[in-house]
Design an enzyme around this catalytic site. Structure first.
Site, PDB file in Angstrom:
ATOM      1  N   HIS A  86       0.839  -1.201   0.000  1.00  0.00           N
ATOM      2  CA  HIS A  86       0.000   0.000   0.000  1.00  0.00           C
ATOM      3  C   HIS A  86       0.875   1.253   0.000  1.00  0.00           C
ATOM      4  O   HIS A  86       2.049   1.203   0.336  1.00  0.00           O
ATOM      5  CB  HIS A  86      -0.907   0.038   1.239  1.00  0.00           C
ATOM      6  CG  HIS A  86      -2.101  -0.868   1.126  1.00  0.00           C
ATOM      7  ND1 HIS A  86      -2.045  -2.197   1.451  1.00  0.00           N
ATOM      8  CD2 HIS A  86      -3.371  -0.624   0.731  1.00  0.00           C
ATOM      9  CE1 HIS A  86      -3.241  -2.741   1.251  1.00  0.00           C
ATOM     10  NE2 HIS A  86      -4.064  -1.812   0.815  1.00  0.00           N
TER      11      HIS A  86
ATOM     12  N   LYS B  61      -0.474   4.793   4.646  1.00  0.00           N
ATOM     13  CA  LYS B  61      -1.277   3.806   5.392  1.00  0.00           C
ATOM     14  C   LYS B  61      -0.675   3.602   6.780  1.00  0.00           C
ATOM     15  O   LYS B  61       0.531   3.460   6.937  1.00  0.00           O
ATOM     16  CB  LYS B  61      -1.343   2.490   4.618  1.00  0.00           C
ATOM     17  CG  LYS B  61      -2.260   1.493   5.285  1.00  0.00           C
ATOM     18  CD  LYS B  61      -2.790   0.449   4.321  1.00  0.00           C
ATOM     19  CE  LYS B  61      -3.667  -0.562   5.021  1.00  0.00           C
ATOM     20  NZ  LYS B  61      -4.929   0.034   5.483  1.00  0.00           N
TER      21      LYS B  61
HETATM   22  P1  NAD Z   1      -8.000   9.547   5.307  1.00  0.00           P
HETATM   23  O1  NAD Z   1      -7.069   9.809   6.437  1.00  0.00           O
HETATM   24  O2  NAD Z   1      -7.734  10.171   3.969  1.00  0.00           O
HETATM   25  O3  NAD Z   1      -9.514   9.960   5.733  1.00  0.00           O
HETATM   26  C1  NAD Z   1     -10.067   9.783   6.998  1.00  0.00           C
HETATM   27  C2  NAD Z   1     -10.924  11.021   7.276  1.00  0.00           C
HETATM   28  O4  NAD Z   1     -11.657  10.809   8.492  1.00  0.00           O
HETATM   29  C3  NAD Z   1     -10.086  12.307   7.472  1.00  0.00           C
HETATM   30  O5  NAD Z   1     -10.572  13.315   6.606  1.00  0.00           O
HETATM   31  C4  NAD Z   1     -10.313  12.639   8.934  1.00  0.00           C
HETATM   32  O6  NAD Z   1     -10.283  14.033   9.204  1.00  0.00           O
HETATM   33  C5  NAD Z   1     -11.703  12.054   9.159  1.00  0.00           C
HETATM   34  N1  NAD Z   1     -12.041  11.899  10.581  1.00  0.00           N
HETATM   35  C6  NAD Z   1     -11.233  11.546  11.616  1.00  0.00           C
HETATM   36  N2  NAD Z   1     -11.925  11.571  12.770  1.00  0.00           N
HETATM   37  C7  NAD Z   1     -13.191  11.942  12.465  1.00  0.00           C
HETATM   38  C8  NAD Z   1     -14.372  12.159  13.225  1.00  0.00           C
HETATM   39  N3  NAD Z   1     -14.386  11.991  14.549  1.00  0.00           N
HETATM   40  N4  NAD Z   1     -15.500  12.542  12.590  1.00  0.00           N
HETATM   41  C9  NAD Z   1     -15.505  12.707  11.241  1.00  0.00           C
HETATM   42  N5  NAD Z   1     -14.407  12.540  10.470  1.00  0.00           N
HETATM   43  C10 NAD Z   1     -13.275  12.151  11.079  1.00  0.00           C
HETATM   44  O7  NAD Z   1      -8.077   7.962   5.179  1.00  0.00           O
HETATM   45  P2  NAD Z   1      -8.641   7.075   3.964  1.00  0.00           P
HETATM   46  O8  NAD Z   1      -7.523   6.674   3.065  1.00  0.00           O
HETATM   47  O9  NAD Z   1      -9.844   7.720   3.389  1.00  0.00           O
HETATM   48  O10 NAD Z   1      -9.048   5.743   4.766  1.00  0.00           O
HETATM   49  C11 NAD Z   1      -9.954   5.783   5.851  1.00  0.00           C
HETATM   50  C12 NAD Z   1     -10.124   4.380   6.427  1.00  0.00           C
HETATM   51  O11 NAD Z   1     -10.753   3.534   5.464  1.00  0.00           O
HETATM   52  C13 NAD Z   1      -8.817   3.660   6.791  1.00  0.00           C
HETATM   53  O12 NAD Z   1      -9.028   2.883   7.960  1.00  0.00           O
HETATM   54  C14 NAD Z   1      -8.544   2.754   5.590  1.00  0.00           C
HETATM   55  O13 NAD Z   1      -7.761   1.635   5.905  1.00  0.00           O
HETATM   56  C15 NAD Z   1      -9.976   2.352   5.284  1.00  0.00           C
HETATM   57  N6  NAD Z   1     -10.203   1.859   3.912  1.00  0.00           N
HETATM   58  C16 NAD Z   1     -11.055   0.793   3.792  1.00  0.00           C
HETATM   59  C17 NAD Z   1     -11.383   0.327   2.533  1.00  0.00           C
HETATM   60  C18 NAD Z   1     -12.418  -0.769   2.401  1.00  0.00           C
HETATM   61  O14 NAD Z   1     -12.757  -1.155   1.274  1.00  0.00           O
HETATM   62  N7  NAD Z   1     -12.968  -1.287   3.495  1.00  0.00           N
HETATM   63  C19 NAD Z   1     -10.841   0.930   1.376  1.00  0.00           C
HETATM   64  C20 NAD Z   1      -9.983   2.036   1.541  1.00  0.00           C
HETATM   65  C21 NAD Z   1      -9.681   2.506   2.825  1.00  0.00           C
END
Ligand code: NAD
Length: 271
Positions: A158, A162
């Site tokens: 990744h 990450k």
């Molecule tokens: P990112 O850091 O770009 O986005 C996360 C967002 O959540 C940020 O904008 C942050 O400010 C916000 N956030 C944090 N605390 C918050 C709160 N209390 N209220 C509202 N918003 C809040 O991360 P990302 O790359 O978008 O990934 C997010 C998560 O999703 C990670 O855990 C990643 O591993 C997971 N993910 C899962 C899949 C899947 O298919 N299941 C795919 C991609 C990413």
């Protein structure tokens, strides 16, 4: 339309959050009805469409998750573990479907998601892409056919941002392989090898983690036997595949009884 599913995106300014806003807007049968960000985020107060660079949606980003979730039919959550646990509680309270994609939850946070599923439909998957869902099903099937004389190793790569390892998807693939073998992953998992490790114990499921650049997500499951090797590989080229799967999951979950569902159920690969 009047009966469109009203979807709220928590963490809407994140990499996945912005992708979700675009995907919901482009999908028939649903609308963006709310959006949140963490308190202090510069996105709070902006129009959600501006955050996703798709014009104006007429939905202001708020940091009041309780009020936002009270006004929607479904919440899609790709944020951080502690926020996901809280959003699960709020979704259950508001009778809203929850699609939770966040990875790296600890046991207590995962339990909060399970508790919410007693009250509302919850779709939980470490990887919401259709290709990886098929890879999970194949991994379980191949592990069942080949048996323990084939060593199973799971390799993932990744992007450099990450924060958890191995990826939730790699762990999910490990669980699928363990299920196929009829063992508990916790008892056979080998996540780190360094120094003088000695020979590989039979029955182990090993993990290897690579990080770098902007790789969206590569996963390979290796079945290594005497004289031959099978490798099942999935490569994600865009996060759009996760957003598409998550929106499909939300639409599917509407009208399902409360409970915890995975993407295989959403795709009809499993009851
Ligand atoms: P990112 O850091 O770009 O986005 C996360 C967002 O959540 C940020 O904008 C942050 O400010 C916000 N956030 C944090 N605390 C918050 C709160 N209390 N209220 C509202 N918003 C809040 O991360 P990302 O790359 O978008 O990934 C997010 C998560 O999703 C990670 O855990 C990643 O591993 C997971 N993910 C899962 C899949 C899947 O298919 N299941 C795919 C991609 C990413």
């Amino acid at each position: 339309m009047a009966d469109d599913m009203r979807i709220g995106v928590v963490g809407c300014a994140g990499r996945m959050g912005r992708m979700l806003l675009r995907q919901i807007t482009a999908t028939e049968g649903c609308v963006v009805a709310g959006a949140t960000e963490r308190p202090g985020s510069s996105a709070v107060g902006q129009d959600a469409g501006a955050v996703a660079r798709i014009g104006t949606l007429g939905v202001a980003v708020t940091d009041d998750a309780a009020a936002m979730i009270a006004g929607v039919n479904a919440v899609i959550d790709f944020t951080v573990p502690e926020a996901t646990a809280e959003h699960a509680r709020l979704a259950a309270q508001a009778d809203a479907v929850l699609v939770a994609g966040t990875t790296g939850l600890d046991a207590g946070q995962e339990e909060a998601v399970v508790r919410a599923a007693r009250h509302v439909p919850v779709v939980r998957a470490p990887n919401m892409s259709i290709g990886v869902t098929v890879l999970m099903a194949l991994t379980e099937q191949v592990a069942r056919i080949l048996g323990p004389e084939y060593d199973i190793e799971i390799l993932e790569m990744h992007h450099r941002h990450k924060v958890d390892a191995p990826s939730g998807t790699a762990i999910g693939l490990g669980e699928a392989a363990a299920l196929g073998r009829g063992v508990d992953l916790a008892e056979v998992r080998q996540a780190v090898r360094d120094g003088h490790t000695g020979p590989r114990p039979a029955g182990q499921i090993g993990f290897a983690t690579l990080r770098g650049g902007d790789v969206v997500g590569d996963h390979t499951v290796v079945f290594a036997g005497e004289g031959e090797r099978i490798e099942l590989t999935h490569k994600a080229a865009s996060r759009q595949i996760f957003a598409a799967g998550a929106v499909r999951a939300a639409l599917w979950a509407r009208g399902q009884p409360s409970g915890l569902y995975n993407m295989r159920q959403v795709l009809g690969l499993e009851d």
